[in-house]
Design a protein around this motif. Structure first.
Motif, PDB file in Angstrom:
ATOM      1  N   LEU A  92     -74.645-116.786 -96.545  1.00  0.00           N
ATOM      2  CA  LEU A  92     -73.257-116.610 -97.450  1.00  0.00           C
ATOM      3  C   LEU A  92     -72.712-115.538 -97.087  1.00  0.00           C
ATOM      4  CD1 LEU A  92     -71.763-118.169 -99.357  1.00  0.00           C
ATOM      5  CD2 LEU A  92     -73.264-117.421-101.235  1.00  0.00           C
ATOM      6  N   PRO A  93     -73.295-114.257 -97.183  1.00  0.00           N
ATOM      7  CA  PRO A  93     -72.338-112.970 -96.679  1.00  0.00           C
ATOM      8  C   PRO A  93     -71.935-112.855 -95.305  1.00  0.00           C
ATOM      9  CG  PRO A  93     -74.499-112.449 -97.766  1.00  0.00           C
ATOM     10  CD  PRO A  93     -74.586-114.120 -97.454  1.00  0.00           C
ATOM     11  N   LEU A  94     -72.433-113.483 -94.392  1.00  0.00           N
ATOM     12  CA  LEU A  94     -71.929-113.679 -93.019  1.00  0.00           C
ATOM     13  C   LEU A  94     -70.879-114.671 -92.714  1.00  0.00           C
ATOM     14  CD1 LEU A  94     -75.121-114.182 -90.829  1.00  0.00           C
ATOM     15  CD2 LEU A  94     -73.503-112.435 -91.053  1.00  0.00           C
ATOM     16  N   LEU A  95     -70.692-115.551 -93.761  1.00  0.00           N
ATOM     17  CA  LEU A  95     -69.266-116.653 -93.736  1.00  0.00           C
ATOM     18  C   LEU A  95     -68.483-115.871 -94.625  1.00  0.00           C
ATOM     19  CD1 LEU A  95     -71.210-120.107 -94.063  1.00  0.00           C
ATOM     20  CD2 LEU A  95     -70.086-119.000 -91.961  1.00  0.00           C
ATOM     21  N   VAL A  96     -68.552-115.104 -95.696  1.00  0.00           N
ATOM     22  CA  VAL A  96     -67.667-114.576 -96.581  1.00  0.00           C
ATOM     23  C   VAL A  96     -67.055-113.426 -96.163  1.00  0.00           C
ATOM     24  CG1 VAL A  96     -67.328-113.681 -98.908  1.00  0.00           C
ATOM     25  CG2 VAL A  96     -68.435-115.949 -98.631  1.00  0.00           C
ATOM     26  N   GLU A  97     -68.311-112.463 -95.772  1.00  0.00           N
ATOM     27  CA  GLU A  97     -67.862-111.131 -95.394  1.00  0.00           C
ATOM     28  C   GLU A  97     -67.462-110.816 -93.941  1.00  0.00           C
ATOM     29  OE1 GLU A  97     -67.449-108.914 -98.126  1.00  0.00           O
ATOM     30  OE2 GLU A  97     -68.653-110.415 -99.391  1.00  0.00           O
ATOM     31  N   THR A  98     -68.195-111.555 -93.066  1.00  0.00           N
ATOM     32  CA  THR A  98     -67.674-111.377 -91.624  1.00  0.00           C
ATOM     33  C   THR A  98     -66.579-112.508 -91.427  1.00  0.00           C
ATOM     34  OG1 THR A  98     -69.951-110.622 -91.441  1.00  0.00           O
ATOM     35  CG2 THR A  98     -68.729-111.372 -89.403  1.00  0.00           C
ATOM     36  N   ALA A  99     -66.637-113.838 -91.725  1.00  0.00           N
ATOM     37  CA  ALA A  99     -65.813-114.726 -91.093  1.00  0.00           C
ATOM     38  C   ALA A  99     -64.733-114.701 -91.983  1.00  0.00           C
ATOM     39  CB  ALA A  99     -66.606-116.268 -90.829  1.00  0.00           C
ATOM     40  N   GLY A 100     -64.448-114.315 -93.202  1.00  0.00           N
ATOM     41  CA  GLY A 100     -63.827-114.389 -94.193  1.00  0.00           C
ATOM     42  C   GLY A 100     -63.205-115.724 -94.849  1.00  0.00           C
ATOM     43  N   LEU A 101     -64.441-116.543 -94.860  1.00  0.00           N
ATOM     44  CA  LEU A 101     -64.259-117.751 -95.575  1.00  0.00           C
ATOM     45  C   LEU A 101     -64.318-117.507 -97.126  1.00  0.00           C
ATOM     46  CD1 LEU A 101     -66.560-120.472 -93.698  1.00  0.00           C
ATOM     47  CD2 LEU A 101     -64.181-120.458 -93.711  1.00  0.00           C
ATOM     48  N   PRO A 102     -63.742-118.513 -97.895  1.00  0.00           N
ATOM     49  CA  PRO A 102     -63.865-118.229 -99.589  1.00  0.00           C
ATOM     50  C   PRO A 102     -65.280-118.557 -99.980  1.00  0.00           C
ATOM     51  CG  PRO A 102     -62.014-119.559 -98.910  1.00  0.00           C
ATOM     52  CD  PRO A 102     -62.657-119.507 -97.653  1.00  0.00           C
ATOM     53  N   VAL A 103     -65.776-118.063-101.024  1.00  0.00           N
ATOM     54  CA  VAL A 103     -67.077-118.436-101.372  1.00  0.00           C
ATOM     55  C   VAL A 103     -67.562-119.929-101.659  1.00  0.00           C
ATOM     56  CG1 VAL A 103     -68.629-117.812-103.146  1.00  0.00           C
ATOM     57  CG2 VAL A 103     -67.241-115.978-102.518  1.00  0.00           C
ATOM     58  N   LEU A 104     -66.790-120.544-102.177  1.00  0.00           N
ATOM     59  CA  LEU A 104     -67.225-122.064-102.456  1.00  0.00           C
ATOM     60  C   LEU A 104     -67.228-122.845-101.183  1.00  0.00           C
ATOM     61  CD1 LEU A 104     -65.444-122.757-105.873  1.00  0.00           C
ATOM     62  CD2 LEU A 104     -67.925-122.175-105.382  1.00  0.00           C
ATOM     63  N   PRO A 105     -66.279-122.745-100.159  1.00  0.00           N
ATOM     64  CA  PRO A 105     -66.381-123.400 -98.937  1.00  0.00           C
ATOM     65  C   PRO A 105     -67.404-123.202 -98.115  1.00  0.00           C
ATOM     66  CG  PRO A 105     -64.106-122.907 -99.328  1.00  0.00           C
ATOM     67  CD  PRO A 105     -64.939-122.220-100.576  1.00  0.00           C
ATOM     68  N   ALA A 106     -67.918-121.763 -98.135  1.00  0.00           N
ATOM     69  CA  ALA A 106     -68.841-120.993 -97.437  1.00  0.00           C
ATOM     70  C   ALA A 106     -70.251-121.722 -97.939  1.00  0.00           C
ATOM     71  CB  ALA A 106     -68.736-119.459 -97.263  1.00  0.00           C
ATOM     72  N   GLN A 107     -70.420-121.787 -99.051  1.00  0.00           N
ATOM     73  CA  GLN A 107     -71.798-122.280 -99.769  1.00  0.00           C
ATOM     74  C   GLN A 107     -71.813-123.817 -99.458  1.00  0.00           C
ATOM     75  OE1 GLN A 107     -74.542-120.923-101.935  1.00  0.00           O
ATOM     76  NE2 GLN A 107     -74.927-122.204-100.595  1.00  0.00           N
ATOM     77  N   ALA A 108     -70.862-124.604 -99.282  1.00  0.00           N
ATOM     78  CA  ALA A 108     -70.829-125.958 -99.080  1.00  0.00           C
ATOM     79  C   ALA A 108     -71.343-125.906 -97.877  1.00  0.00           C
ATOM     80  CB  ALA A 108     -69.336-126.565 -99.262  1.00  0.00           C
ATOM     81  N   LEU A 109     -71.000-125.356 -96.786  1.00  0.00           N
ATOM     82  CA  LEU A 109     -71.324-125.376 -95.409  1.00  0.00           C
ATOM     83  C   LEU A 109     -72.807-125.120 -95.598  1.00  0.00           C
ATOM     84  CD1 LEU A 109     -68.579-123.513 -93.360  1.00  0.00           C
ATOM     85  CD2 LEU A 109     -69.013-126.104 -93.337  1.00  0.00           C
ATOM     86  N   ILE A 110     -73.397-124.267 -96.088  1.00  0.00           N
ATOM     87  CA  ILE A 110     -74.657-123.753 -96.054  1.00  0.00           C
ATOM     88  C   ILE A 110     -75.460-124.819 -96.715  1.00  0.00           C
ATOM     89  CG2 ILE A 110     -76.232-122.124 -96.817  1.00  0.00           C
ATOM     90  CD1 ILE A 110     -74.224-119.983 -96.570  1.00  0.00           C
ATOM     91  N   ILE A 111     -75.003-125.682 -97.683  1.00  0.00           N
ATOM     92  CA  ILE A 111     -75.988-126.771 -98.401  1.00  0.00           C
ATOM     93  C   ILE A 111     -76.372-127.717 -97.354  1.00  0.00           C
ATOM     94  CG2 ILE A 111     -75.419-128.323-100.102  1.00  0.00           C
ATOM     95  CD1 ILE A 111     -74.238-126.490-101.948  1.00  0.00           C
TER      96      ILE A 111
END
Length: 128
Positions: A92-111
């Motif tokens: 989640l931090p990699l996708l949000v902080e590094t890649a700049g994705l919003p939190v909810l779509p980033a969490q959906a990818l991880i799920i």
């Protein structure tokens, strides 16, 4: 036509995993939308993970035919769930902080990845 699927542990696991993902994402999303402006998303992930494990454990126990102690099985189940949580806490931090994705779509990818990883662990260890 559905009977063979309902007797197939793998199909039931996919169904339970899908339901678990929906429960987790619903809890995570609600937490983020309600308290995200004042609560770190990783804390929301930890709380949603714990609640989801408690909600979904009975279904997984039934799917895998768990017969031992309910408490010991829940403890093993939650240890495997911590593996999913670890993926979230790293991804989640990699996708949000590094890649700049919003939190909810980033969490959906991880799920999407978690059920694939945890099936073998649940089958071989959580419900032995």
């Amino acid at each position: 036509m559905l009977r063979p699927l309902l007797n197939d542990r793998r199909a039931l696991y996919v169904l339970a995993g899908g339901c678990g993902a929906v429960v987790y994402y619903g809890l995570f999303s609600a937490g983020w939308l309600i308290a995200g402006h004042r609560t770190p998303y990783l804390l929301i992930a930890v709380l949603a993970n714990a609640a989801t494990a408690l909600i979904t454990y009975p279904a997984y126990r039934r799917i895998f035919g768990g017969t031992g102690s309910w408490g010991a099985g829940l403890a093993r189940f939650y240890l495997v769930s911590l593996g999913s949580l670890a993926c979230t806490l790293v991804g989640l931090p990699l996708l949000v902080e590094t890649a700049g994705l919003p939190v909810l779509p980033a969490q959906a990818l991880i799920i999407v990845v978690a059920p694939v990883i945890t099936y073998q662990l649940h089958r071989g260890w959580s419900f032995r």
